[in-house]
Write a protein that holds these residues in place. Structure first.
Motif, short mmCIF file in Angstrom:
data_model
loop_
_atom_site.label_atom_id
_atom_site.label_comp_id
_atom_site.label_asym_id
_atom_site.label_seq_id
_atom_site.Cartn_x
_atom_site.Cartn_y
_atom_site.Cartn_z
N THR A 1 -40.77 20.24 -22.10
CA THR A 1 -41.28 20.90 -20.98
C THR A 1 -42.56 20.23 -20.63
O THR A 1 -42.94 19.25 -21.59
CB THR A 1 -41.75 22.28 -21.36
OG1 THR A 1 -42.17 22.87 -20.23
CG2 THR A 1 -42.59 22.08 -22.47
N TRP B 1 -47.29 21.85 -21.14
CA TRP B 1 -47.19 22.68 -22.34
C TRP B 1 -48.44 23.12 -22.60
O TRP B 1 -49.45 22.34 -22.79
CB TRP B 1 -46.36 22.19 -23.38
CG TRP B 1 -46.57 22.88 -24.53
CD1 TRP B 1 -45.83 24.23 -24.80
CD2 TRP B 1 -47.20 22.70 -25.81
NE1 TRP B 1 -45.99 24.59 -25.88
CE2 TRP B 1 -46.81 23.89 -26.63
CE3 TRP B 1 -48.03 21.79 -26.04
CZ2 TRP B 1 -47.39 23.91 -27.94
CZ3 TRP B 1 -48.65 21.87 -27.62
CH2 TRP B 1 -48.20 23.19 -28.43
N ARG C 1 -53.83 22.63 -22.91
CA ARG C 1 -52.69 22.27 -21.98
C ARG C 1 -52.54 20.77 -22.21
O ARG C 1 -53.40 19.78 -21.99
CB ARG C 1 -52.94 22.49 -20.72
CG ARG C 1 -51.50 22.48 -19.73
CD ARG C 1 -51.90 22.70 -18.25
NE ARG C 1 -52.13 24.12 -18.08
CZ ARG C 1 -51.06 24.98 -17.66
NH1 ARG C 1 -50.09 24.47 -17.77
NH2 ARG C 1 -51.57 26.22 -17.57
N GLY D 1 -44.50 18.77 -23.74
CA GLY D 1 -44.38 19.07 -24.90
C GLY D 1 -42.86 19.05 -25.41
O GLY D 1 -41.97 19.17 -24.68
N ARG E 1 -39.81 20.06 -28.53
CA ARG E 1 -39.66 20.88 -29.52
C ARG E 1 -38.74 19.99 -30.44
O ARG E 1 -37.88 19.35 -30.19
CB ARG E 1 -38.80 22.08 -28.88
CG ARG E 1 -38.03 22.84 -30.07
CD ARG E 1 -38.89 23.21 -31.14
NE ARG E 1 -39.96 24.56 -30.63
CZ ARG E 1 -40.62 25.08 -31.42
NH1 ARG E 1 -40.68 24.62 -32.83
NH2 ARG E 1 -41.03 26.01 -30.72
N ILE F 1 -43.83 21.94 -32.24
CA ILE F 1 -43.84 21.28 -30.67
C ILE F 1 -44.80 19.92 -30.70
O ILE F 1 -45.91 20.30 -31.07
CB ILE F 1 -44.19 22.39 -29.80
CG1 ILE F 1 -43.18 23.41 -29.64
CG2 ILE F 1 -44.32 21.47 -28.31
CD1 ILE F 1 -43.32 24.63 -28.80
#
Length: 205
Positions: A39, A42, A49, A53, A55, A60
């Motif tokens: 993403t 993130w 922020r 990111g 996973r 993460i």
């Protein structure tokens, strides 16, 4: 560990702005790990922020990017376009902000576990070259072979440092050996001015 070096080596463009760099790196990571694992923008539990990111099984991985360029003219023959990058560059502020990003990643990792990456892509040799003279930002330098650790502070105080809280020293929890890597763009791209790009990937854990 996620393969940030492999992803960086698969990028072959010169970008106009940092957002394009973020998009290209995110695409490379998507291809490697799947769109459900990556993403952008993130936001960590503590509200910090980061640009990307990723996973993994355990956590993460936050990735913070910087794209800092010297004034250069770029000609991209594939897309028949020319554009300028870089401009006014304040070495004092940018060196401090780089270390501040590393410290912020330390806070994110401490809160969320795992590890993260700070990645800087640049064509400014001042970053990776050992300095020949002293400057205000000496303790915040990230030249090749440098070890970053402990409390880092300005050589002297200036009123502008209060902007964005740059007047405070930065106390790093970790110890980081600085190692730069070459960055190659396509053969049909020409860069006049400062053509040599390198990148720094600092793993924060």
């Amino acid at each position: 560990m996620i393969g940030v070096d492999g992803a960086m080596n698969s990028i072959d463009q010169v970008f106009t702005v940092e957002e394009q760099f973020r998009f290209s790196l995110a695409v490379q990571l998507l291809q490697r790990y799947g769109e459900e694992q990556v993403t952008v923008e993130w936001e960590a539990v503590d509200g910090n922020r980061t640009d990307i990111g990723v996973r993994t099984e355990d956590s993460i991985v936050p990735i913070e990017l910087k794209y800092l360029t010297a004034k250069s003219r770029v000609r991209d023959h594939r897309f028949d376009q020319s554009f300028q990058i870089g401009g006014n560059h304040d070495a004092n502020r940018s060196h401090y902000d780089n270390i501040k990003d590393i410290k912020r990643l330390e806070n994110v990792v401490a809160e969320n576990g795992g590890y993260g990456y700070f990645i800087l892509l640049s064509n400014i040799p001042n970053y990776w070259s050992e300095p020949s003279r002293s400057a205000l930002h000496d303790e915040f330098r990230i030249y090749e072979g440098r070890t970053l650790e402990g409390e880092l502070d300005w050589k002297d105080y200036r009123p502008w440092m209060e902007s964005r809280n740059r007047d405070q020293p930065i106390d790093l929890d970790g110890k980081y050996q600085i190692e730069w890597s070459d960055f190659s763009y396509r053969d049909d791209i020409e860069v006049s001015g400062s053509p040599n790009f390198r990148y720094l990937a600092v793993q924060v854990d």
